[in-house]
Design a protein around this motif. Structure first.
Motif, PDB file in Angstrom:
ATOM      1  N   ILE A 152       0.869  -1.177   0.000  1.00  0.00           N
ATOM      2  CA  ILE A 152       0.000   0.000   0.000  1.00  0.00           C
ATOM      3  C   ILE A 152       0.906   1.227   0.000  1.00  0.00           C
ATOM      4  CG2 ILE A 152      -1.750   1.296   1.277  1.00  0.00           C
ATOM      5  CD1 ILE A 152      -2.576  -1.417   2.548  1.00  0.00           C
ATOM      6  N   GLN A 153       0.843   2.000  -1.062  1.00  0.00           N
ATOM      7  CA  GLN A 153       1.748   3.148  -1.196  1.00  0.00           C
ATOM      8  C   GLN A 153       0.963   4.433  -1.437  1.00  0.00           C
ATOM      9  OE1 GLN A 153       5.800   3.350  -3.260  1.00  0.00           O
ATOM     10  NE2 GLN A 153       4.444   4.060  -4.875  1.00  0.00           N
ATOM     11  N   ALA A 154       1.289   5.460  -0.672  1.00  0.00           N
ATOM     12  CA  ALA A 154       0.670   6.777  -0.849  1.00  0.00           C
ATOM     13  C   ALA A 154       1.639   7.691  -1.588  1.00  0.00           C
ATOM     14  CB  ALA A 154       0.297   7.377   0.503  1.00  0.00           C
ATOM     15  N   CYS A 155       1.114   8.399  -2.592  1.00  0.00           N
ATOM     16  CA  CYS A 155       1.929   9.311  -3.399  1.00  0.00           C
ATOM     17  C   CYS A 155       1.184  10.630  -3.566  1.00  0.00           C
ATOM     18  CB  CYS A 155       2.182   8.733  -4.793  1.00  0.00           C
ATOM     19  SG  CYS A 155       2.534   6.979  -4.885  1.00  0.00           S
ATOM     20  N   GLY A 156       1.919  11.722  -3.487  1.00  0.00           N
ATOM     21  CA  GLY A 156       1.304  13.026  -3.693  1.00  0.00           C
ATOM     22  C   GLY A 156       0.840  13.240  -5.112  1.00  0.00           C
ATOM     23  N   GLY A 157       1.588  12.681  -6.068  1.00  0.00           N
ATOM     24  CA  GLY A 157       1.221  12.764  -7.475  1.00  0.00           C
ATOM     25  C   GLY A 157       0.593  11.473  -7.950  1.00  0.00           C
ATOM     26  N   VAL A 158       0.423  11.356  -9.257  1.00  0.00           N
ATOM     27  CA  VAL A 158      -0.149  10.149  -9.857  1.00  0.00           C
ATOM     28  C   VAL A 158       0.957   9.408 -10.599  1.00  0.00           C
ATOM     29  CG1 VAL A 158      -1.808   9.258 -11.548  1.00  0.00           C
ATOM     30  CG2 VAL A 158      -2.431  11.190 -10.070  1.00  0.00           C
ATOM     31  N   TYR A 159       1.178   8.156 -10.201  1.00  0.00           N
ATOM     32  CA  TYR A 159       2.303   7.395 -10.762  1.00  0.00           C
ATOM     33  C   TYR A 159       1.897   6.048 -11.330  1.00  0.00           C
ATOM     34  CZ  TYR A 159       5.240  10.924  -8.640  1.00  0.00           C
ATOM     35  OH  TYR A 159       5.823  12.126  -8.301  1.00  0.00           O
ATOM     36  N   THR A 160       0.605   5.709 -11.312  1.00  0.00           N
ATOM     37  CA  THR A 160       0.185   4.440 -11.898  1.00  0.00           C
ATOM     38  C   THR A 160      -0.028   4.557 -13.399  1.00  0.00           C
ATOM     39  OG1 THR A 160      -2.109   4.990 -11.331  1.00  0.00           O
ATOM     40  CG2 THR A 160      -0.907   3.559  -9.807  1.00  0.00           C
ATOM     41  N   GLU A 161      -0.114   5.780 -13.896  1.00  0.00           N
ATOM     42  CA  GLU A 161      -0.345   5.999 -15.320  1.00  0.00           C
ATOM     43  C   GLU A 161       0.188   7.371 -15.714  1.00  0.00           C
ATOM     44  OE1 GLU A 161      -4.557   5.745 -15.657  1.00  0.00           O
ATOM     45  OE2 GLU A 161      -4.928   7.695 -14.724  1.00  0.00           O
ATOM     46  N   GLY A 162       0.230   7.605 -16.997  1.00  0.00           N
ATOM     47  CA  GLY A 162       0.667   8.901 -17.482  1.00  0.00           C
ATOM     48  C   GLY A 162       2.181   9.042 -17.545  1.00  0.00           C
ATOM     49  N   PRO A 163       2.664  10.265 -17.771  1.00  0.00           N
ATOM     50  CA  PRO A 163       4.089  10.489 -18.009  1.00  0.00           C
ATOM     51  C   PRO A 163       4.990  10.184 -16.810  1.00  0.00           C
ATOM     52  CG  PRO A 163       2.924  12.576 -17.767  1.00  0.00           C
ATOM     53  CD  PRO A 163       1.881  11.511 -17.870  1.00  0.00           C
ATOM     54  N   THR A 164       4.432  10.184 -15.593  1.00  0.00           N
ATOM     55  CA  THR A 164       5.271   9.931 -14.418  1.00  0.00           C
ATOM     56  C   THR A 164       5.358   8.449 -14.046  1.00  0.00           C
ATOM     57  OG1 THR A 164       3.362  10.384 -12.996  1.00  0.00           O
ATOM     58  CG2 THR A 164       4.891  12.205 -13.409  1.00  0.00           C
ATOM     59  N   ALA A 165       4.598   7.599 -14.710  1.00  0.00           N
ATOM     60  CA  ALA A 165       4.595   6.173 -14.363  1.00  0.00           C
ATOM     61  C   ALA A 165       5.980   5.548 -14.506  1.00  0.00           C
ATOM     62  CB  ALA A 165       3.585   5.424 -15.227  1.00  0.00           C
ATOM     63  N   SER A 166       6.738   6.020 -15.480  1.00  0.00           N
ATOM     64  CA  SER A 166       8.045   5.410 -15.751  1.00  0.00           C
ATOM     65  C   SER A 166       9.099   5.764 -14.705  1.00  0.00           C
ATOM     66  CB  SER A 166       8.544   5.838 -17.138  1.00  0.00           C
ATOM     67  OG  SER A 166       8.746   7.250 -17.187  1.00  0.00           O
ATOM     68  N   ILE A 167       8.836   6.791 -13.884  1.00  0.00           N
ATOM     69  CA  ILE A 167       9.855   7.185 -12.898  1.00  0.00           C
ATOM     70  C   ILE A 167       9.492   6.734 -11.484  1.00  0.00           C
ATOM     71  CG2 ILE A 167      10.633   9.144 -14.269  1.00  0.00           C
ATOM     72  CD1 ILE A 167       9.049  10.968 -12.396  1.00  0.00           C
ATOM     73  N   GLU A 168       8.374   6.044 -11.332  1.00  0.00           N
ATOM     74  CA  GLU A 168       7.985   5.523 -10.011  1.00  0.00           C
ATOM     75  C   GLU A 168       8.946   4.401  -9.625  1.00  0.00           C
ATOM     76  OE1 GLU A 168       6.751   3.314  -6.932  1.00  0.00           O
ATOM     77  OE2 GLU A 168       6.560   2.362  -8.886  1.00  0.00           O
TER      78      GLU A 168
END
Length: 219
Positions: A152-168
């Protein structure tokens, strides 16, 4: 059959102040209700003395390798300094506890794209050759087969999809290290976007709690 669940938390605040802990608590409470016979062991990493990989640990591990290679009959602990012995014993205890468990639930935030340092320290105690993996002619092979995990991970941004998914690289690391140790049944639950859309933060948390409760009933 009774199962042992390690509930591993890596946040210095409480469930009222932490999204990951709030969702994690709801998951564990629901799991406990659905599986009253199981044992749940809570490891609060920010309130534990988890060894870091320092000079004592590196020297202790090197001595352990040499001791195994030599076939010496001298008790291994006699080869260690006091600092090396204490830290090696702590690591063994944490690793053996992890091996003995059947399921793992990790609740943590993503800080600066990765996991908190206490969680990294903890996983460094678990990846031990001969205990959680072994070397073969085909490379390393995990030994913890038949177990399962949830992160269970909390993130301020969105990292499961979109341009930031690759840097999670928070959950990505947890998934990789679990697979390395042979835990191939790995699930995830992201609580994300609270800083990106603060007006929706409470809605995001409540939606994640609903998902956590449903997941707990079949985990």
């Amino acid at each position: 059959m009774k199962k042992t669940v390690l509930y591993i938390t890596a946040h210095p605040l409480d469930p009222q102040s932490s999204y990951s802990l709030a969702v994690g608590k709801e998951f564990i409470d629901t799991y406990r209700e659905a599986n009253p016979e199981d044992e749940i062991v809570h490891l609060d990493l920010f309130n534990m003395d988890v060894p870091v990989v320092d000079a004592d640990v590196l020297r202790g591990r090197h001595k352990l390798f040499e001791w195994r290679q030599s076939g010496s009959t001298t008790p291994f602990h006699e080869m260690l300094s006091e600092g090396e012995r204490v830290k090696m014993e702590q690591i063994d205890k944490l690793c053996d506890q992890f091996i003995a468990a059947d399921k793992y639930v990790i609740a943590s935030p993503m800080w600066n794209l990765t996991i908190p340092h206490v969680l990294l320290n903890y996983t460094n105690c678990l990846v031990v050759p001969g205990k959680t993996y072994r070397y073969t002619n085909m490379g390393p092979v995990g030994l913890l087969n038949g177990k399962k995990s949830l992160h269970i991970q909390a993130c301020g941004g969105v990292y499961t999809e979109g341009p930031t998914a690759s840097i999670e690289s928070g959950h990505a690391y947890i998934r990789t290290i679990m697979q390395f140790m042979g835990v191939t049944d790995n699930e995830k639950l992201f609580v994300e976007g609270m800083a990106q859309t603060p007006e929706k933060a409470n809605i995001i948390k409540e939606e994640a709690i609903v998902k956590a409760k449903a997941l707990a009933k079949q985990f």
